[in-house]
Design a protein around this motif. Structure first.
Motif, PDB file in Angstrom:
ATOM      1  N   ARG A 138      -4.144   6.616   2.714  1.00 36.65           N
ATOM      2  CA  ARG A 138      -3.946   7.120   1.364  1.00 36.65           C
ATOM      3  C   ARG A 138      -3.521   6.031   0.388  1.00 36.65           C
ATOM      4  NH1 ARG A 138       0.850   9.656   3.947  1.00 36.65           N
ATOM      5  NH2 ARG A 138       2.730   8.735   3.043  1.00 36.65           N
ATOM      6  N   GLU A 139      -3.004   4.899   0.893  1.00 39.07           N
ATOM      7  CA  GLU A 139      -2.618   3.791   0.021  1.00 39.07           C
ATOM      8  C   GLU A 139      -3.697   2.729  -0.087  1.00 39.07           C
ATOM      9  OE1 GLU A 139       1.130   2.420   1.461  1.00 39.07           O
ATOM     10  OE2 GLU A 139       2.234   4.152   0.692  1.00 39.07           O
ATOM     11  N   GLY A 140      -4.832   2.958   0.557  1.00 41.18           N
ATOM     12  CA  GLY A 140      -5.949   2.048   0.403  1.00 41.18           C
ATOM     13  C   GLY A 140      -5.800   0.737   1.140  1.00 41.18           C
ATOM     14  N   THR A 141      -4.972   0.701   2.184  1.00 42.99           N
ATOM     15  CA  THR A 141      -4.851  -0.534   2.967  1.00 42.99           C
ATOM     16  C   THR A 141      -5.684  -0.481   4.240  1.00 42.99           C
ATOM     17  OG1 THR A 141      -2.845   0.349   4.011  1.00 42.99           O
ATOM     18  CG2 THR A 141      -2.555  -1.044   2.065  1.00 42.99           C
ATOM     19  N   THR A 142      -6.358   0.627   4.445  1.00 44.54           N
ATOM     20  CA  THR A 142      -7.335   0.736   5.527  1.00 44.54           C
ATOM     21  C   THR A 142      -8.445   1.669   5.048  1.00 44.54           C
ATOM     22  OG1 THR A 142      -7.644   1.225   7.875  1.00 44.54           O
ATOM     23  CG2 THR A 142      -6.272   2.733   6.649  1.00 44.54           C
ATOM     24  N   GLY A 143      -9.608   1.539   5.620  1.00 42.58           N
ATOM     25  CA  GLY A 143     -10.729   2.362   5.194  1.00 42.58           C
ATOM     26  C   GLY A 143     -11.199   2.041   3.791  1.00 42.58           C
ATOM     27  N   ASN A 144     -10.910   0.802   3.313  1.00 44.76           N
ATOM     28  CA  ASN A 144     -11.259   0.470   1.937  1.00 44.76           C
ATOM     29  C   ASN A 144     -12.454  -0.469   1.823  1.00 44.76           C
ATOM     30  OD1 ASN A 144     -10.148  -1.936   2.762  1.00 44.76           O
ATOM     31  ND2 ASN A 144      -8.315  -1.792   1.484  1.00 44.76           N
ATOM     32  N   ALA A 342      -7.573   4.429  -5.909  1.00 45.30           N
ATOM     33  CA  ALA A 342      -6.520   3.678  -5.218  1.00 45.30           C
ATOM     34  C   ALA A 342      -6.795   3.557  -3.729  1.00 45.30           C
ATOM     35  CB  ALA A 342      -5.160   4.342  -5.448  1.00 45.30           C
ATOM     36  N   THR A 343      -7.515   4.530  -3.161  1.00 39.13           N
ATOM     37  CA  THR A 343      -7.777   4.489  -1.719  1.00 39.13           C
ATOM     38  C   THR A 343      -8.869   3.495  -1.362  1.00 39.13           C
ATOM     39  OG1 THR A 343      -9.477   6.236  -1.692  1.00 39.13           O
ATOM     40  CG2 THR A 343      -7.172   6.932  -1.615  1.00 39.13           C
ATOM     41  N   THR A 344      -9.554   2.919  -2.382  1.00 43.92           N
ATOM     42  CA  THR A 344     -10.579   1.909  -2.107  1.00 43.92           C
ATOM     43  C   THR A 344     -10.007   0.508  -2.035  1.00 43.92           C
ATOM     44  OG1 THR A 344     -11.068   1.476  -4.445  1.00 43.92           O
ATOM     45  CG2 THR A 344     -12.244   3.303  -3.384  1.00 43.92           C
ATOM     46  N   GLY A 345      -8.795   0.321  -2.542  1.00 49.36           N
ATOM     47  CA  GLY A 345      -8.229  -1.014  -2.626  1.00 49.36           C
ATOM     48  C   GLY A 345      -8.745  -1.823  -3.807  1.00 49.36           C
ATOM     49  N   LEU A 346      -9.774  -1.355  -4.495  1.00 49.04           N
ATOM     50  CA  LEU A 346     -10.384  -2.118  -5.588  1.00 49.04           C
ATOM     51  C   LEU A 346      -9.419  -2.417  -6.737  1.00 49.04           C
ATOM     52  CD1 LEU A 346     -13.841  -0.314  -5.744  1.00 49.04           C
ATOM     53  CD2 LEU A 346     -13.418  -2.638  -4.922  1.00 49.04           C
ATOM     54  N   PRO A 347      -8.567  -1.462  -7.164  1.00 50.35           N
ATOM     55  CA  PRO A 347      -7.700  -1.749  -8.318  1.00 50.35           C
ATOM     56  C   PRO A 347      -6.722  -2.898  -8.112  1.00 50.35           C
ATOM     57  CG  PRO A 347      -7.853   0.612  -7.957  1.00 50.35           C
ATOM     58  CD  PRO A 347      -8.475  -0.052  -6.761  1.00 50.35           C
ATOM     59  N   ALA A 351      -9.558  -8.605 -11.929  1.00 51.75           N
ATOM     60  CA  ALA A 351     -10.890  -8.683 -12.532  1.00 51.75           C
ATOM     61  C   ALA A 351     -11.605  -7.347 -12.421  1.00 51.75           C
ATOM     62  CB  ALA A 351     -11.705  -9.788 -11.862  1.00 51.75           C
ATOM     63  N   TRP A 352     -11.478  -6.691 -11.262  1.00 51.46           N
ATOM     64  CA  TRP A 352     -12.127  -5.376 -11.103  1.00 51.46           C
ATOM     65  C   TRP A 352     -11.497  -4.369 -12.056  1.00 51.46           C
ATOM     66  CZ3 TRP A 352     -11.035  -0.361 -10.439  1.00 51.46           C
ATOM     67  CH2 TRP A 352     -12.099   0.483 -10.121  1.00 51.46           C
ATOM     68  N   LEU A 353     -10.179  -4.362 -12.138  1.00 47.34           N
ATOM     69  CA  LEU A 353      -9.499  -3.386 -12.986  1.00 47.34           C
ATOM     70  C   LEU A 353      -9.867  -3.595 -14.457  1.00 47.34           C
ATOM     71  CD1 LEU A 353      -7.536  -1.016 -12.854  1.00 47.34           C
ATOM     72  CD2 LEU A 353      -5.662  -2.635 -13.164  1.00 47.34           C
ATOM     73  N   LEU A 444      -6.537   5.510 -16.486  1.00 47.19           N
ATOM     74  CA  LEU A 444      -6.359   4.062 -16.387  1.00 47.19           C
ATOM     75  C   LEU A 444      -4.945   3.701 -15.945  1.00 47.19           C
ATOM     76  CD1 LEU A 444      -8.357   2.789 -19.497  1.00 47.19           C
ATOM     77  CD2 LEU A 444      -9.056   2.785 -17.106  1.00 47.19           C
ATOM     78  N   ALA A 445      -3.942   4.397 -16.483  1.00 40.21           N
ATOM     79  CA  ALA A 445      -2.567   4.097 -16.105  1.00 40.21           C
ATOM     80  C   ALA A 445      -2.336   4.338 -14.619  1.00 40.21           C
ATOM     81  CB  ALA A 445      -1.597   4.939 -16.934  1.00 40.21           C
ATOM     82  N   ALA A 446      -2.809   5.465 -14.106  1.00 43.90           N
ATOM     83  CA  ALA A 446      -2.604   5.769 -12.694  1.00 43.90           C
ATOM     84  C   ALA A 446      -3.372   4.814 -11.796  1.00 43.90           C
ATOM     85  CB  ALA A 446      -3.013   7.213 -12.410  1.00 43.90           C
ATOM     86  N   THR A 447      -4.557   4.379 -12.240  1.00 41.99           N
ATOM     87  CA  THR A 447      -5.324   3.417 -11.447  1.00 41.99           C
ATOM     88  C   THR A 447      -4.617   2.079 -11.422  1.00 41.99           C
ATOM     89  OG1 THR A 447      -7.370   4.540 -12.070  1.00 41.99           O
ATOM     90  CG2 THR A 447      -7.586   2.329 -11.171  1.00 41.99           C
ATOM     91  N   ALA A 448      -4.021   1.657 -12.554  1.00 41.79           N
ATOM     92  CA  ALA A 448      -3.284   0.401 -12.606  1.00 41.79           C
ATOM     93  C   ALA A 448      -1.988   0.494 -11.811  1.00 41.79           C
ATOM     94  CB  ALA A 448      -2.996   0.030 -14.057  1.00 41.79           C
ATOM     95  N   GLY A 449      -1.255   1.591 -11.982  1.00 40.71           N
ATOM     96  CA  GLY A 449      -0.055   1.823 -11.184  1.00 40.71           C
ATOM     97  C   GLY A 449       1.233   1.321 -11.778  1.00 40.71           C
ATOM     98  N   SER A 450       1.182   0.578 -12.894  1.00 41.90           N
ATOM     99  CA  SER A 450       2.413   0.124 -13.554  1.00 41.90           C
ATOM    100  C   SER A 450       2.082  -0.339 -14.952  1.00 41.90           C
ATOM    101  CB  SER A 450       3.083  -1.020 -12.773  1.00 41.90           C
ATOM    102  OG  SER A 450       2.371  -2.240 -12.949  1.00 41.90           O
ATOM    103  N   GLY A 451       3.112  -0.416 -15.811  1.00 40.20           N
ATOM    104  CA  GLY A 451       2.908  -0.864 -17.171  1.00 40.20           C
ATOM    105  C   GLY A 451       2.366  -2.280 -17.292  1.00 40.20           C
TER     106      GLY A 451
END
Length: 508
Positions: A138-144, A342-347, A351-353, A444-451
């Protein structure tokens, strides 16, 4: 003082009874789930216009809230765009709280009692949801890796475990037992058998083309969620298709690249999820309008079509059939709900974000210039990714809550006939609230995860966009977002209530 059993205790007892193999993992997830809900609540306390908060002030690395009754709440400095569980404890005067239900109960502010119970249920349901999926997944550190990505649209939806990224009631499912959450929650991976309720065609309102397989002579067969059949309609149904639930819970994927949106008269986060008769009546016109909008955006946006809609003239018995977003994928491409990114690890790649933010803002602002403010949060908005994960274009579903400016449409020669009056407004603030609050303050905010991460992504994106009045407002004014906790503690108010967050491009 004697306290009644908390929602977490009640859920724990149910888990032990109906799924004992999950009990240990549920117990292990409870502290993290409480912190996740407490972090969402602290964001609301820090930024929403709550009438019982007198003043807010920074104190070192913390924040102090002075209440009108003289009490003080203290906690960490609040980042309104942060999504991890960064608030383990909040203090009310000298008492420490790690449980959002207990905190809100002891605050005892107006209209808080029922909301406190919802927060307890939210934390317990979140622990249950997390117990069903390994943390790494669920945190995107596997299966990504793209080779490990789901091969179905509903497979992506099952990856979204935590629900709304900023609502304290992110996982509240009041009225659902543990057994029902396990049977119907997408994160638990169930297959749900829909029911069919036959209704004489003369007593139905049908919009669009209702399929032959959902007709029986002079009767219309309306798909029904089994929870709705048991708790609201209280009747047995004919057996319907097997379906996979999506993250909204009431919408399910059935064979044939079709999604079925069912009436589900339960309060999930902020709203009761029924389907109004007016929305059925407007569905075909809205769908045609969405196609005209997409045609103006050079292939950067697809809008899923409504195939048919029907209601027995009741919000409790209605259904909408929509094409699945994955119909817009070419071979090798993936259509991913933004909430699942977030589960893809891409964000994690700046550069991707930045590329994703540029695509999302380009589409959102161009649509707004044309006259359409999309409610582009992480559930409604999906992104088409290349085989290697590059963001290519967007897909939008569910036009029910967009806002449309007739004046802007007229300037661009776009017809607006048949659109419901409730979505029409020429007020710039209302249009910007709808788009900016959902797209920037949500997706966008949730995908970034912080200000700080959001700021960098937006800064890289906006420098390449046309400097319209809407873009200037986005760059220079506070960011409007829904005041989710005020809405849940203001029983006399209807519709959306709003607050303003610090402009993310100036967030430090």
């Amino acid at each position: 003082m004697h306290r009644p059993p908390s929602a977490a205790t009640e859920v724990a007892d149910e888990v032990a009874a109906v799924r004992p193999a999950l009990a240990a993992r549920f117990t292990a997830e409870r502290p993290g789930a409480r912190a996740a809900v407490l972090s969402r609540l602290w964001r609301a306390l820090a930024f929403e216009p709550l009438p019982w908060v007198e003043d807010r002030e920074r104190s070192g690395d913390g924040l102090v809230l002075r209440l009108r009754d003289g009490r003080r709440l203290t906690g960490p400095a609040a980042d309104p765009y942060r999504t991890d569980a960064y608030v383990p404890v909040v203090r009310l005067d000298e008492v420490a709280y790690d449980d959002p239900e207990r905190l809100l109960t002891d605050l005892a502010v107006p209209h808080s009692a029922s909301f406190a119970a919802e927060l307890g249920h939210s934390a317990a349901s979140l622990a249950l949801s997390r117990a069903a999926q390994p943390r790494a997944a669920r945190e995107g550190t596997t299966g990504n890796h793209p080779d490990e990505w789901p091969d179905s649209g509903w497979g992506w939806e099952q990856r979204v475990v935590d629900g709304h990224p900023y609502h304290p009631g992110c996982r509240a499912r009041p009225g659902f037992s543990v057994a029902e959450q396990l049977a119907y929650g997408p994160e638990h991976g169930p297959v749900v058998e829909l029911g069919l309720v036959p209704v004489p065609a003369a007593r139905c309102l049908v919009s669009g083309a209702w399929p032959r397989e959902l007709r029986d002579g002079a009767r219309v067969l309306v798909p029904v969620h089994p929870w709705q059949a048991a708790h609201v309609l209280k009747q047995s149904c004919e057996a319907g298709p097997a379906a996979h639930p999506l993250m909204s819970l009431r919408t399910l994927a059935v064979p044939g690249s079709v999604h079925v949106k069912t009436a589900l008269s339960a309060r999930l986060t902020s709203s009761v999820r029924d389907i109004s008769v007016a929305s059925i009546a407007a569905s075909a016109d809205l769908s045609s309008f969405g196609a005209r909008l997409a045609a103006r955006l050079d292939g950067l946006l697809h809008v899923t079509r409504t195939l048919g809609a029907a209601t027995a003239h009741s919000p409790d018995l209605a259904a909408v059939l929509r094409e699945a977003p994955e119909v817009f994928a070419s071979p090798g491409e993936h259509v991913v709900p933004v909430a699942a990114l977030a589960t893809t690890g891409l964000p994690r790649s700046p550069a991707w974000l930045a590329a994703f933010a540029r695509l999302a803002l380009t589409v959102g602002l161009r649509a707004l210039e044309l006259g359409v403010a999309l409610e582009a949060h992480g559930q409604n908005l999906l992104v088409v990714l290349s085989a290697t994960g590059d963001p290519l274009r967007l897909v939008y579903r569910d036009l029910a809550d967009i806002r449309v400016s007739p004046a802007r449409l007229a300037r661009h020669g776009i017809a607006a006939q048949g659109l419901p009056t409730r979505v029409l407004t020429d007020e710039p603030l209302a249009l910007r609230r709808k788009l900016f609050g959902s797209l920037v303050g949500g997706a966008l905010a949730a995908t970034a995860g912080s200000g700080p991460v959001l700021r960098e992504a937006l800064a890289a994106a906006v420098s390449e966009l046309p400097r319209t009045e809407d873009l200037v407002a986005l760059c220079e004014e506070p960011l409007p977002v829904k005041a989710l906790t005020v809405m849940r503690t203001s029983p006399g108010s209807t519709g959306d209530l709003w607050t303003e967050l610090p402009n993310p491009l100036r967030w430090r």
